[in-house]
Design a protein around this motif. Structure first.
Motif, mmCIF file in Angstrom:
data_model
loop_
_atom_site.group_PDB
_atom_site.id
_atom_site.type_symbol
_atom_site.label_atom_id
_atom_site.label_comp_id
_atom_site.label_asym_id
_atom_site.label_seq_id
_atom_site.Cartn_x
_atom_site.Cartn_y
_atom_site.Cartn_z
ATOM 1 N N GLY A 108 -1.930 8.736 1.389
ATOM 2 C CA GLY A 108 -0.825 7.810 1.173
ATOM 3 C C GLY A 108 -0.707 6.749 2.244
ATOM 4 N N LYS A 109 -1.701 6.620 3.102
ATOM 5 C CA LYS A 109 -1.609 5.662 4.219
ATOM 6 C C LYS A 109 -1.534 4.235 3.692
ATOM 7 N N SER A 110 -2.490 3.885 2.840
ATOM 8 C CA SER A 110 -2.506 2.510 2.321
ATOM 9 C C SER A 110 -1.293 2.247 1.450
ATOM 10 N N SER A 111 -0.878 3.244 0.679
ATOM 11 C CA SER A 111 0.304 3.059 -0.171
ATOM 12 C C SER A 111 1.538 2.805 0.678
ATOM 13 N N LEU A 112 1.644 3.502 1.785
ATOM 14 C CA LEU A 112 2.786 3.298 2.672
ATOM 15 C C LEU A 112 2.759 1.886 3.252
ATOM 16 N N LEU A 113 1.564 1.445 3.651
ATOM 17 C CA LEU A 113 1.462 0.072 4.173
ATOM 18 C C LEU A 113 1.842 -0.947 3.102
ATOM 19 N N ARG A 114 1.427 -0.694 1.869
ATOM 20 C CA ARG A 114 1.790 -1.615 0.772
ATOM 21 C C ARG A 114 3.287 -1.677 0.593
ATOM 22 N N LEU A 116 5.390 -1.283 2.965
ATOM 23 C CA LEU A 116 5.969 -1.967 4.121
ATOM 24 C C LEU A 116 5.913 -3.486 3.990
ATOM 25 N N TYR A 117 4.851 -4.016 3.365
ATOM 26 C CA TYR A 117 4.814 -5.478 3.225
ATOM 27 C C TYR A 117 5.248 -5.945 1.838
ATOM 28 N N GLY A 118 5.802 -5.007 1.062
ATOM 29 C CA GLY A 118 6.356 -5.399 -0.221
ATOM 30 C C GLY A 118 5.345 -5.572 -1.318
ATOM 31 N N GLY A 119 4.186 -5.020 -1.153
ATOM 32 C CA GLY A 119 3.172 -5.131 -2.189
ATOM 33 C C GLY A 119 3.472 -4.254 -3.390
ATOM 34 N N VAL A 120 4.283 -3.248 -3.161
ATOM 35 C CA VAL A 120 4.705 -2.368 -4.251
ATOM 36 C C VAL A 120 6.107 -1.880 -3.921
ATOM 37 N N GLN A 121 6.899 -1.706 -4.972
ATOM 38 C CA GLN A 121 8.291 -1.322 -4.734
ATOM 39 C C GLN A 121 8.422 0.197 -4.845
ATOM 40 N N PRO A 122 9.083 0.838 -3.887
ATOM 41 C CA PRO A 122 9.210 2.293 -3.941
ATOM 42 C C PRO A 122 9.992 2.739 -5.176
ATOM 43 N N SER A 123 9.673 3.915 -5.621
ATOM 44 C CA SER A 123 10.341 4.451 -6.812
ATOM 45 C C SER A 123 11.742 4.943 -6.469
ATOM 46 N N SER A 124 11.863 5.592 -5.320
ATOM 47 C CA SER A 124 13.188 6.078 -4.920
ATOM 48 C C SER A 124 13.209 6.238 -3.412
ATOM 49 N N GLY A 125 14.370 6.538 -2.898
ATOM 50 C CA GLY A 125 14.507 6.687 -1.458
ATOM 51 C C GLY A 125 14.923 5.375 -0.823
ATOM 52 N N LYS A 126 14.886 5.369 0.481
ATOM 53 C CA LYS A 126 15.327 4.173 1.204
ATOM 54 C C LYS A 126 14.219 3.723 2.148
ATOM 55 N N LEU A 127 13.999 2.438 2.169
ATOM 56 C CA LEU A 127 13.009 1.859 3.068
ATOM 57 C C LEU A 127 13.566 0.550 3.601
ATOM 58 N N THR A 128 13.640 0.494 4.920
ATOM 59 C CA THR A 128 14.138 -0.727 5.563
ATOM 60 C C THR A 128 13.059 -1.214 6.528
ATOM 61 N N VAL A 129 12.677 -2.451 6.352
ATOM 62 C CA VAL A 129 11.677 -3.071 7.229
ATOM 63 C C VAL A 129 12.314 -4.288 7.867
ATOM 64 N N GLY A 133 0.795 12.554 0.472
ATOM 65 C CA GLY A 133 1.958 11.695 0.274
ATOM 66 C C GLY A 133 3.169 12.077 1.102
ATOM 67 N N ALA A 134 3.047 13.065 1.935
ATOM 68 C CA ALA A 134 4.194 13.480 2.749
ATOM 69 C C ALA A 134 3.826 13.415 4.230
ATOM 70 N N LEU A 135 4.861 13.408 5.057
ATOM 71 C CA LEU A 135 4.627 13.378 6.500
ATOM 72 C C LEU A 135 4.408 14.805 6.972
ATOM 73 N N ALA A 136 3.215 15.096 7.443
ATOM 74 C CA ALA A 136 2.874 16.459 7.848
ATOM 75 C C ALA A 136 3.173 16.703 9.317
#
Lengths: 297, 252
Positions: free
Chosen positions: B53-59, B61-74, B226-229
């Motif tokens: 999930g590294k690349s997905s997380l980066l995406r 962060l720069y708004g390349g994809v919108q998260p499905s749920s949860g909160k993300l503040t950049v 996809g999770a923080l281990a």
């Protein structure tokens, strides 16, 4: 900015615009679009030059056009009455009863000054009334004159009717020409739009990168709009240059007809018209760009 | 010993996420309930196996994809509620370095480096000077008018770094920037990124090259499925470097 020396490698060299930017790639698609639009604009220019020549020719002799009304077995009273009625009609600038002497002089010149023949003919000739139309006499003047003449038992010279219709014919031709120009412009917009659409696909990495860097939609579109306008203007300029060979080929004939034609009047319309259709084509192509800023998951 | 590593002080936070989920239209769950906080000025690694999930997380962060749920503040922007204009504005404050550098081969090095500056509206007369300055930083000032095809892989990546830093962004995202490079070149690239971090930029770098962590230490966020281990923060103070360990996620 001077280039630094290579590191011993044969590096690609490209011409640069002011500011250090490279020219956009100009490939086969652009060349084809340029040629097609150039031919279309050349054809449009040719049609309008023809229109110009036709209008000039018609105007040349229409300034001197006169209608002639012939009254059989004329007597002075009837001629005066008819002339008075004609003079009162709207669209008539002047009415003149052609004197017999003038008619005789004309016949003498036409028949080769055979005096005896002219005398016999003079007895049989109808009386002539010359009507000068006003500058904006309307297209129904001839019909009105014919009606008036008929009411006195006279007739209008039918050959002159065709000359009158020439002006209205030119007006109809001009309307058709405008319609044809619009249709051709629409076709050019579609051609340029298609070309730029392919260009955008080929440069999709550039488009995507600009979006990743936070570029606005207009910043992304602007290079393509500029390219479309340049393509159209270039085609217009080339089309204008291509007008000269046919123009020079018929210049002698036009001079004989007394028609004045100038292609310089078409330079700016072709340049700006080409730029406009190019810009519109680019606008159409870029309008369908899907925004890839954020995709919902 | 000053403990600067512990996630604290949300006021200095560059990125905050709480139970972030990302599910692609295909059904694949790329991020599953990730909670993370990255402070300003940190150098953070995102590590994990392929598909973690590294690349997905980066995406995200720069708004390349919108998260499905949860909160993300950049940088203070709620990414789930952000509009197109806000995302574009955010991206102007982010420098991105890709594994495949994404240079434009039909443009010169100057044009590649100057592109973010042009996007931000810099005047043309300032572009060359700024491009020269950032290229000098990465040691490629003399290649200003070269085309990328004439550069080696390492040089191309350095040009990509120069492009990312040209506008002095407060946040730099690097997705496997050393993935295609040899060890020596990779270390040089890491030196540049570290220097950018020392100059004040927050750097978040996705990598699965754990050797770099030894020579270029930073905070480590290990992802798995996809999770923080695991989350390790670099703690410095008194001339010594220690690591504080935290493990607030299920074991991998």
């Amino acid at each position: 900015m001077p280039r630094k020396p290579d590191h011993g490698m044969q590096e690609r060299r490209m011409p640069r615009l002011p500011g250090g930017f490279s020219l956009p790639p100009f490939g086969l698609h652009q060349w084809l679009a340029l040629i097609i639009v150039c031919i279309a604009l050349w054809a449009v220019g040719l049609f309008w030059l023809g229109m110009q020549a036709g209008s000039s020719w018609v105007q040349g002799w229409q300034q001197d056009i006169r209608f002639h009304i012939y009254l059989e077995h004329p007597d002075a009273t009837r001629m005066q009455q008819l002339a008075g009625k004609l003079r009162a009609m709207p669209g008539v600038a002047g009415v003149r009863i052609v004197p017999k002497d003038e008619t005789r002089s004309w016949l003498d010149a036409w028949l080769g000054a055979s005096g005896a023949l002219s005398d016999e003919l003079m007895q049989a000739l109808p009386g002539s009334i010359e009507v000068t139309p006003a500058a904006h006499s309307g297209e129904f003047l001839y019909a009105d004159l014919a009606d008036m003449a008929r009411s006195f038992g006279a007739a209008v010279n039918r050959g002159e009717a065709h000359l009158v219709q020439a002006r209205s014919l030119m007006a109809h031709v001009e309307q058709l020409l405008w319609f044809g120009t619009l249709i051709i412009a629409l076709a050019m917009i579609i051609i340029i739009s298609n070309t730029l659409r392919m260009t955008m696909l080929a440069r999709s990495d550039e488009v995507q990168l600009m979006r990743l860097l936070g570029a606005s939609e207009w910043f992304v579109r602007m290079p393509f709009l500029f390219e479309g306008a340049l393509l159209g203007a270039g085609a217009g300029g080339l089309g204008w240059l291509l007008l000269w060979p046919p123009l020079l080929a018929v210049s002698g004939w036009l001079e004989q007809l007394g028609a004045e034609v100038s292609s310089f009047g078409l330079l700016l319309p072709l340049l700006f018209g080409g730029a406009l259709v190019g810009w519109l084509g680019a606008l159409l192509a870029t309008t369908r760009m899907a925004s890839e800023n954020t995709a919902p998951a | 010993m000053a403990d600067k590593g512990h996630a604290s002080g949300y006021r200095s936070s560059m990125i905050q996420m709480n139970r972030l989920m990302l599910r692609y239209p295909t059904g694949k769950i790329a991020l599953s309930g990730m909670t993370m906080n990255i402070e300003k000025g940190r150098f953070a690694y995102l590590t994990g196996e392929s598909g973690a999930g590294k690349s997905s997380l980066l995406r995200c962060l720069y708004g390349g994809v919108q998260p499905s749920s949860g909160k993300l503040t950049v940088q203070g922007l709620d990414m789930r509620k952000a509009g197109q204009r806000q995302v574009r504005k955010l991206r102007r404050d982010i420098g991105i370095v890709f594994q495949d550098h994404r240079l434009l081969f039909s443009r010169t090095v100057f044009e590649n480096v100057a592109l973010p500056l042009r996007v931000q509206g810099w005047k043309p007369d300032r572009l060359v000077a700024r491009a020269e300055k950032v290229l000098e930083f990465v040691g490629l000032k003399d290649r200003l008018w070269s085309f990328p095809e004439a550069l080696s892989g390492g040089e191309q990546q350095r040009v990509a770094i120069a492009r990312a830093m040209s506008t002095k962004p407060p946040l730099i995202l690097a997705d496997e920037p050393t993935g295609n490079l040899d060890i020596g070149t990779a270390r040089h690239v890491m030196d540049y990124l570290m220097e950018l971090n020392r100059q004040g930029s927050t750097v978040i770098m996705a990598t699965h090259d754990l050797h770099l962590l030894d020579t270029h230490p930073g905070d480590i966020f290990r992802l798995h499925a996809g999770a923080l281990a695991e989350e390790l923060h670099l703690v410095t103070g008194g001339g010594q470097q220690t690591r504080g360990e935290e493990s607030d996620a299920p074991e991998a």
